[in-house]
Design a protein around this motif. Sequence first.
Motif, PDB file in Angstrom:
ATOM      1  N   GLU A 134      48.554   6.699  19.564  1.00 37.82           N
ATOM      2  CA  GLU A 134      49.702   6.069  19.640  1.00 37.82           C
ATOM      3  C   GLU A 134      49.676   4.687  19.072  1.00 37.82           C
ATOM      4  O   GLU A 134      50.580   4.097  18.431  1.00 37.82           O
ATOM      5  CB  GLU A 134      49.931   5.941  21.408  1.00 37.82           C
ATOM      6  CG  GLU A 134      50.970   5.147  21.603  1.00 37.82           C
ATOM      7  CD  GLU A 134      52.616   5.370  21.274  1.00 37.82           C
ATOM      8  OE1 GLU A 134      53.240   4.479  20.738  1.00 37.82           O
ATOM      9  OE2 GLU A 134      52.664   6.570  21.128  1.00 37.82           O
ATOM     10  N   ILE A 135      48.328   4.062  19.228  1.00 36.18           N
ATOM     11  CA  ILE A 135      48.285   2.927  18.681  1.00 36.18           C
ATOM     12  C   ILE A 135      48.580   2.916  17.256  1.00 36.18           C
ATOM     13  O   ILE A 135      49.153   1.787  16.477  1.00 36.18           O
ATOM     14  CB  ILE A 135      46.790   2.203  18.879  1.00 36.18           C
ATOM     15  CG1 ILE A 135      46.612   1.785  20.271  1.00 36.18           C
ATOM     16  CG2 ILE A 135      46.430   1.053  17.947  1.00 36.18           C
ATOM     17  CD1 ILE A 135      45.415   1.469  20.694  1.00 36.18           C
ATOM     18  N   VAL A 136      48.103   3.839  16.441  1.00 37.76           N
ATOM     19  CA  VAL A 136      48.357   3.948  14.912  1.00 37.76           C
ATOM     20  C   VAL A 136      49.981   4.331  14.761  1.00 37.76           C
ATOM     21  O   VAL A 136      50.407   3.597  13.611  1.00 37.76           O
ATOM     22  CB  VAL A 136      47.338   5.050  14.337  1.00 37.76           C
ATOM     23  CG1 VAL A 136      47.766   5.389  13.026  1.00 37.76           C
ATOM     24  CG2 VAL A 136      46.153   4.842  14.444  1.00 37.76           C
ATOM     25  N   THR A 137      50.565   5.266  15.412  1.00 37.59           N
ATOM     26  CA  THR A 137      51.800   5.870  15.174  1.00 37.59           C
ATOM     27  C   THR A 137      53.022   4.793  15.860  1.00 37.59           C
ATOM     28  O   THR A 137      54.042   4.932  15.101  1.00 37.59           O
ATOM     29  CB  THR A 137      51.941   7.106  15.644  1.00 37.59           C
ATOM     30  OG1 THR A 137      51.978   7.156  16.999  1.00 37.59           O
ATOM     31  CG2 THR A 137      50.874   7.924  14.766  1.00 37.59           C
ATOM     32  N   ALA A 197      55.815   5.601  20.882  1.00 33.45           N
ATOM     33  CA  ALA A 197      56.030   5.463  22.566  1.00 33.45           C
ATOM     34  C   ALA A 197      56.242   6.706  23.259  1.00 33.45           C
ATOM     35  O   ALA A 197      56.554   6.800  24.303  1.00 33.45           O
ATOM     36  CB  ALA A 197      57.427   4.331  22.592  1.00 33.45           C
ATOM     37  N   ALA A 198      55.681   7.838  22.412  1.00 37.26           N
ATOM     38  CA  ALA A 198      55.547   9.042  23.066  1.00 37.26           C
ATOM     39  C   ALA A 198      53.981   9.654  23.485  1.00 37.26           C
ATOM     40  O   ALA A 198      53.701   9.938  24.487  1.00 37.26           O
ATOM     41  CB  ALA A 198      56.245  10.221  22.650  1.00 37.26           C
ATOM     42  N   LEU A 199      53.363   9.310  22.499  1.00 39.44           N
ATOM     43  CA  LEU A 199      51.790   9.931  22.683  1.00 39.44           C
ATOM     44  C   LEU A 199      51.093   8.880  23.346  1.00 39.44           C
ATOM     45  O   LEU A 199      50.406   9.396  24.502  1.00 39.44           O
ATOM     46  CB  LEU A 199      51.340   9.787  21.203  1.00 39.44           C
ATOM     47  CG  LEU A 199      51.876  10.638  20.182  1.00 39.44           C
ATOM     48  CD1 LEU A 199      51.132  10.737  18.908  1.00 39.44           C
ATOM     49  CD2 LEU A 199      51.664  11.953  20.714  1.00 39.44           C
ATOM     50  N   GLY A 200      51.696   7.733  23.748  1.00 35.67           N
ATOM     51  CA  GLY A 200      50.742   6.815  24.722  1.00 35.67           C
ATOM     52  C   GLY A 200      51.517   7.302  26.164  1.00 35.67           C
ATOM     53  O   GLY A 200      50.575   7.223  27.260  1.00 35.67           O
TER      54      GLY A 200
END
Length: 145
Positions: free
Chosen positions: A18-21, A24-27
Amino acid sequence: MEPWLLWLIVALVLGAVEIVTLTAALGLLGGAALVTAVFASVGLPLPWQFLLFAVVSAVGVAFVRPVALRRLSSPPNGDGRFGVDALVGEAAYVTSEVSKLGGRVRIGGEEWTARAYDETLVIPPGTAVDVMEIKGTTALVYPRE
C-alpha cells in the motif's frame, strides 16, 4: 506456523505494498488481516478467521476507502488553485483609495497593493471589492455589487 503469525505477515506485506501503490485498498485489507491476526491469536477457529477477514475487508473497502479517496483527491481549497491564483475571486476591503494609479486592499488578513480593474473607477476606503486578477504583487479589484 501459527495462523495468527500468517495473518500478521499478510498484514505487513499488504501494508508495505500500500505504501508503494497508494491505492487506499491494500492498506485496508492489511488492516483487516491485522484484526484477524488479533482474533486468531486468542484462538478463533480458522473458518471464522476467514469470515472475519472478509467482513472487515468488505466494510473497509465499502465505507472507509471512498472517504479516504475523497480526502486524498480534493485539494484543501476545493478547486485546485493555490498561491496567488487562489486569491482571484476572493473578497477584499479597500484600506486606501484605489484608482488606476494604485491603492491598498486587505485580502484575507494581508494588505496588498491594488489598482482598479476598470481604470475609470476611483474606489473609496471601506468599500468591499472582488479580486479580479493578480499581476505580480498587485491585485486588480472591482467593487462588489
